[in-house]
Structure formats: C-alpha cells, structure tokens
Design an enzyme around this catalytic site. Structure first.
Site, PDB file in Angstrom:
ATOM      1  CB  THR A   1      -1.024   0.030   1.333  1.00  8.21           C
ATOM      2  OG1 THR A   1      -1.481  -1.184   1.364  1.00  8.21           O
ATOM      3  CG2 THR A   1      -1.863   0.994   1.281  1.00  8.21           C
TER       4      THR A   1
ATOM      5  CG  ASP B   1      -7.378  -6.957   2.774  1.00  6.32           C
ATOM      6  OD1 ASP B   1      -6.799  -7.724   3.777  1.00  6.32           O
ATOM      7  OD2 ASP B   1      -7.294  -5.977   2.318  1.00  6.32           O
TER       8      ASP B   1
ATOM      9  CB  SER C   1      -7.212  -1.147   7.773  1.00  4.70           C
ATOM     10  OG  SER C   1      -7.610  -2.252   8.140  1.00  4.70           O
TER      11      SER C   1
ATOM     12  CB  THR D   1      -3.081  -1.362  -1.327  1.00 10.93           C
ATOM     13  OG1 THR D   1      -2.137  -2.360  -0.899  1.00 10.93           O
ATOM     14  CG2 THR D   1      -4.437  -2.045  -1.206  1.00 10.93           C
TER      15      THR D   1
ATOM     16  N   GLY E   1       0.179   0.123   5.857  1.00 14.34           N
ATOM     17  CA  GLY E   1       0.555  -0.775   6.961  1.00 14.34           C
ATOM     18  C   GLY E   1      -0.349  -1.551   7.572  1.00 14.34           C
ATOM     19  N   GLY E   2      -1.436  -2.081   6.493  1.00 12.57           N
ATOM     20  CA  GLY E   2      -2.435  -2.999   6.872  1.00 12.57           C
ATOM     21  C   GLY E   2      -3.262  -2.587   7.952  1.00 12.57           C
TER      22      GLY E   2
ATOM     23  CG  ASN F   1      -3.320  -7.317   0.851  1.00 12.15           C
ATOM     24  OD1 ASN F   1      -3.303  -6.561   1.809  1.00 12.15           O
ATOM     25  ND2 ASN F   1      -3.959  -8.655   0.974  1.00 12.15           N
TER      26      ASN F   1
HETATM   27  O1  DON Z   1      -6.905  -2.544   2.363  1.00  8.47           O
HETATM   28  C1  DON Z   1      -6.337  -2.994   3.259  1.00  8.47           C
HETATM   29  O2  DON Z   1      -6.562  -2.633   4.512  1.00  8.47           O
HETATM   30  C2  DON Z   1      -4.910  -3.725   3.003  1.00  8.47           C
HETATM   31  N1  DON Z   1      -5.188  -4.666   2.084  1.00  8.47           N
HETATM   32  C3  DON Z   1      -3.839  -2.751   3.028  1.00  8.47           C
HETATM   33  C4  DON Z   1      -2.427  -3.405   2.857  1.00  8.47           C
HETATM   34  C5  DON Z   1      -1.316  -2.555   3.343  1.00  8.47           C
HETATM   35  O3  DON Z   1      -1.344  -1.468   3.825  1.00  8.47           O
HETATM   36  C6  DON Z   1       0.019  -3.410   3.273  1.00  8.47           C
HETATM   37  N2  DON Z   1       1.062  -2.105   3.448  1.00  8.47           N
HETATM   38  N3  DON Z   1       1.909  -2.126   4.062  1.00  8.47           N
END
Ligand code: DON
Length: 587
Positions: A398, A440, A470, A416, A490-491, A418
């Site tokens: 992301t 997700d 997120s 992103t 950052g997930g 992912n």
């Molecule tokens: O949409 C989301 O929440 C996740 N797929 C985001 C993934 C993410 O931020 C990975 N990066 N560091």
C-alpha cells in the site's frame, strides 16, 4: 526496509522528553547518517522545499513527487497531480503503486465546500464464493488466499483514477499518463529500496515466469542500485489506457491478457467481471474532534469509521496534558483502539452488501459509553472485551500520498495491491502485478487475515462484493479550510498510524514532520498487546507493563505522507523517513 534500521538506531538516541526538539535533531541526524546520505545521492533531492506557498506534494517516491509537482506548477489542480502521481508510482514503485489493485481517494474542494470519496476498491469476481479459500480439511488455506491467481480481486485503480480526472480534474487521461509511459518506456535509475524490495520477495516472484521476466535481468540476476529499469510491456499497457481510456484496460487486449493469465493459473476474473467493474463516488465519514472536522474513508474501508470512533473516545481525556507518548497517553490510546478493533471484527464490511452501523459507531454517545469502561490506570484484557452495542443499524505495502494545490483543493489517496508485490503474479504480456486483496475478506469466520485482523459474516466473500479495508485517506478541515491531509499504508496499522498523526498535530502540537516521524504505537484488540516502535522509552514500557499491558517492540509501522496547511495558507510537507524514497516538495 532499508532505512528503517538507520531510522530506529537514530531515534533511540533521542531524549524521551522534549520530543519536538528530539525530532528536529532526528531530521538533522538523518541527513548526516552515511547510509542515508548515500541513498540520497542515488535518489535525488527528496524534501526541497517542504514549505511552500502554492502547492505541495508528498509521496513515497521522489519521481512521483517530481512529476506531480510539475503538474501543479503548470497550473493543474490537485486531482490532476494525484492521478499523475498514482500512474507514476505504478511504474516506479511496483511493490505497491499499481494498476492491478485498488484504493480510495478523498478530494476536498474549499470552493464547493465539499469532500467526496472515490471508492475504487477491488471487487470479488462473480464466480467467487464464501468457502473458496477453505481446504479439504475445512481450514483457511493461506497459500490460496494470498498467493494464487484466485487471490486477485477485479482491479479498480484505472477506473477510479479515470473517474477522478473526468469529474474533478482538468487534464486528459493521456496527459496524466505521459510521465508514467515515459518512465516505463525509457526506464529509471533503480534506488536502493527498489532493489532491496525485489531481493526480499525474490523467492515468490521467481515462481512465475511472467514475474521473473519483469523483475529480474534476462540472466536471472538482480537489478542493483544505479541500474536502469525498463518496463516495455507496462508501457504498452499504459499507452492503451492513454489511447482508449478505461476501456483500454477493462476491454480489448489488456482484458484478454488478464483473462489468459487467469486461465493459466486457475483464477476467477472473467471478461465480464472486467467490463462491469465500476468505481463509486461515496460520502466520506465525518466526525468532529476538538473543533476540527474530520473526513475519512467509510465502507468498504473500516478506517474512517474507527478513526472517528477512537477520536471520540479520546476526546473525553486530556491527552494533550497527559503528554505525547507518555505511559498514560499510550494506555488511553491503546484502550480506545482495542475497543474500536473489537467492533471492526463484527460490524464492518461492504455497505453495498451489509448494513454497517456507521452513525452508531461514530456517535459521541456511544464513545462516552465505551469511555466509561476504560480504567485510567489498568489494562482491560481483550478476552473480556467483546464487540460493543452501538445504536441499531441505520440505512445508511500500500502507498499513500497527499497533495494540496493553490486553488483550495486537497487530495488524500491510499491505494494498494495488498502485500508488497500483491499476489507476486505479473499478468504475462501486460507487465503489471495482480493484487491479492481477496485475503482481506474473512476466509472463515474468526480466522485472522494476514494482518491478524478477524472479521465475521459482514465481511464474508460474496460475488461482486468489496473486501473490507483499513485504508484511511483523511482530510481535516478547520473553519471550512483544508488543514491536514494524511493517511498511511500498513495493513491493520493504517488506522492507528493515521490517528496518531492527527493526535500529534491537534493535541500535541508537533510540526508535520515531527508528527509523521514520531514513534508510534498500535493495539488491535487481538492479539492483546501494545506494539511499539523504537523510540518509546523503557521507563514508559515498564509503566505500561505495570498497568497490565503486554508490550512488544516491532519494526517500523506505516508510512504517512502528510501535509499541513497553516492559517496563512503556507503548506508544510511531512514525508515519512520510514521509507527511504519518501519525498515532500512544494513550490
Ligand atoms: O486494504 C487494506 O486494508 C490492506 N489490503 C492494506 C495492505 C497494506 O497496507 C500493506 N502495506 N503495508
């Protein structure tokens, strides 16, 4: 992350009090550190100037910052610059910049007094089904949901960027694509972070001949810092978009290549899925915190809803007074975070498919109810903390960048594929990576996704549904004026990273660079622990443990690229040092 170690080594040197002074010192030290200085030589000027009168661009890659800044300098607006930045990132930072994924863009226009959100999140293919990631033993199969052709959702980026430009921009799609096409066609010089990233993902990338052809030299060796990286197939794919608009991606040759790739690997995306993909224009979620108007992303993201929920809980505590990153403040933040993430697990999903009680979750009354369950000096065990009971349902790697123009527009965009490199699968002949966003979704109720996030029926897989996110692109306004533009990758940590930038500015009065650089903490209900970055003092950790918290030290969390606009209109950029290619520039 190449610079993280250096950043963390530096940040432990900082005094734990007088943090604002500490961060100024940090920035000075970073320039002086040999490894970072060497990268800077390779990667160009990244933050000059980060204070400007007219426009400001902050992205995770200096080439995207440069190209977007040129657009602003030539009279384009923030949306023109944002679309240019997004396509440029798809070329220069393919680990997360993308055309094979999706995301969210918030656009604020002071003139129209309007903030809108463009939802270009991926969708589940029509053939997707609830149990598609369960193995024969009935357990969730992580390899399938994360690294297979089935892990890819129908990409939304191209349609989303085209819609943003058409409705809110002034440039043609072809013009916005020019820098990306040039950089793909002629190549760019590989920075340290780019070559390190590919090295760390090499095993998975090499499993696919199509990915190997793009990310490794013909003899199989690695691209090294200083090498030129050319992407001819990607250039041709981008040209088809420039010539035919969105249809040049969702129909015709590119669509055929995506479907051929699906056939090769047993994926689900069909020509029909691609042809019918539509982005949506949505109302952002809105809240009020200590007099500031907070706009952020609503479903299918959980981000905005929970940022506002956590802010509402914290509003009842004097956290400016309890102090930045003190044990008491961290305790209060963690308790509020845990309660919000517990609710996330139950209530959040794609609001086109399930009813999400946004108004209940973001109401001041519900926040007060939750606040009353927080003990000022003692941790609440997550096992005793169940999703709450907000007011009833109502109808109702992301990368992030922030851009502000001289016309009163601001764009906050997070998109992103992912994971870094998504599914690690390049569409053969089209030169871009497919997302693995299907992970997700909830593969099975109660089973965590890659970020340890648990979700339930609201986020179960259904055909054409968007998976819960997120991502939290956020714009804060004060007195009707754009004040703070922020967000992060950052997930699961996206929500808490973005939250802390807001708190650092509004409650702790840090300047934007310090607000972005400051050590962060994170609690997501389960696992029941406070994660901290380097830079939180051992004394503070001991105090938190004394309250009953488990505290774990983690690598850097998030990468927030943020802009603050002062009352006289000056724009200040804060690029996150956790990514060595981050860059803030204005004019
Ligand atoms: O949409 C989301 O929440 C996740 N797929 C985001 C993934 C993410 O931020 C990975 N990066 N560091």
């Amino acid at each position: 992350m190449n610079n993280t170690g250096a950043f963390q080594r530096l940040i432990v040197l900082l005094p734990t009090t007088r943090l604002a002074t500490g961060f100024a010192l940090l920035c000075t030290l970073m320039v002086a550190t040999p490894s970072l200085a060497q990268e800077a030589i390779l990667e160009g000027d990244r933050s000059i100037p980060a204070e400007a009168k007219n426009g400001m661009v902050v992205t995770s890659h200096y080439l995207a910052t440069d190209e977007a800044l040129k657009v602003l300098e030539q009279g384009g607006n923030a949306v023109d610059a944002a679309v240019t930045a997004a396509f440029t990132l798809a070329v220069t930072q393919p680990r997360s910049g993308n055309i094979g994924g999706g995301g969210f863009m918030l656009i604020s226009s002071e003139q129209k007094n309007e903030v809108v959100a463009i939802d270009y999140r991926e969708k589940a293919p029509a053939a997707a089904s609830r149990d598609m990631f369960l193995g024969a033993d009935g357990n969730a199969d992580e390899e399938l949901s994360r690294y297979s052709h089935k892990s890819a959702g129908v990409p939304g980026t191209v349609a989303g960027l085209a819609l943003a430009l058409e409705k809110y921009g002034t440039l043609s799609l072809a013009k916005a694509l020019e820098p990306a096409i040039r950089l793909a066609q002629e190549g760019f010089i590989v920075p340290v972070r780019f070559s390190d990233g590919i090295k760390s993902a090499a095993d998975r990338l090499q499993k696919h001949e199509s990915s190997r052809k793009v990310f490794f030299k013909p003899d199989g060796s690695h691209y090294q810092p200083g090498d030129r990286f050319v992407q001819k197939d990607l250039a041709a794919t981008l040209k088809r978009i420039a010539e035919q608009g969105s249809e040049g991606f969702y129909q015709g040759r590119t669509a055929d290549l995506i479907v051929a790739e699906m056939k090769r690997g047993g994926g689900l995306i069909t020509l029909d899925d691609l042809k019918h993909y539509q982005p949506a224009i949505r109302q952002p979620v809105h809240g009020n915190y200590r007099g500031y108007d907070i706009f952020s992303m609503g479903p299918p993201s959980s981000g905005g809803t929970h940022i506002i929920q956590i802010l509402n809980i914290l509003e009842g505590f004097p956290i400016g007074w309890t102090g930045h990153n003190s044990a008491e403040t961290i305790h209060l933040m963690a308790e509020a975070m845990a309660r919000a993430y517990a609710d996330r697990s139950k209530y959040l999903g794609d609001s086109d498919f399930v009813q999400v009680p946004i108004q209940g979750l973001t109401s001041k009354a519900y926040a007060e109810k939750l606040r009353r369950t927080i003990h000022r000096g003692r941790a609440t065990a997550s096992a005793t903390l169940l999703p709450g009971d907000p007011a009833p349902y109502e109808s109702n790697e992301t990368t992030h960048f922030s851009i502000v123009d001289k016309f009163g527009n601001a764009v906050s965009n997070t998109y992103t594929i992912n994971f870094s490199y998504g599914s690690h699968i390049v569409v053969d002949g089209a030169g871009f990576l497919l997302n693995n966003e299907m992970d997700d979704f909830s593969a099975k109720p109660g089973v965590a996704n890659a970020y340890g996030l648990i979700s339930d029926e609201a986020n179960q897989i259904e055909p054409n549904k968007r998976m819960l996110s997120s991502m939290s692109p956020t714009i804060v306004k004060q007195g009707g004026k754009n004040f703070l533009v922020t967000g992060s990758p950052g997930g699961s940590r996206i929500i808490t990273t973005t939250l802390q930038v807001l708190l650092n500015v509004i409650d702790h009065h840090l300047n934007i660079q310090a607000a972005v650089s400051a050590p962060r903490i994170h609690h997501q209900w389960l696992p029941d622990e406070i994660r901290i970055e380097e830079g939180i003092s051992p004394d503070t950790v001991r105090l938190l443990e004394g309250m009953g918290h488990t505290v774990t030290r983690q690598a850097a969390m998030g990468a927030s690229q943020s802009i603050l606009v002062s009352s006289d209109g000056t724009k200040y950029g804060g690029a996150d040092p956790r990514r060595s290619t981050s860059s803030a520039k204005g004019f």
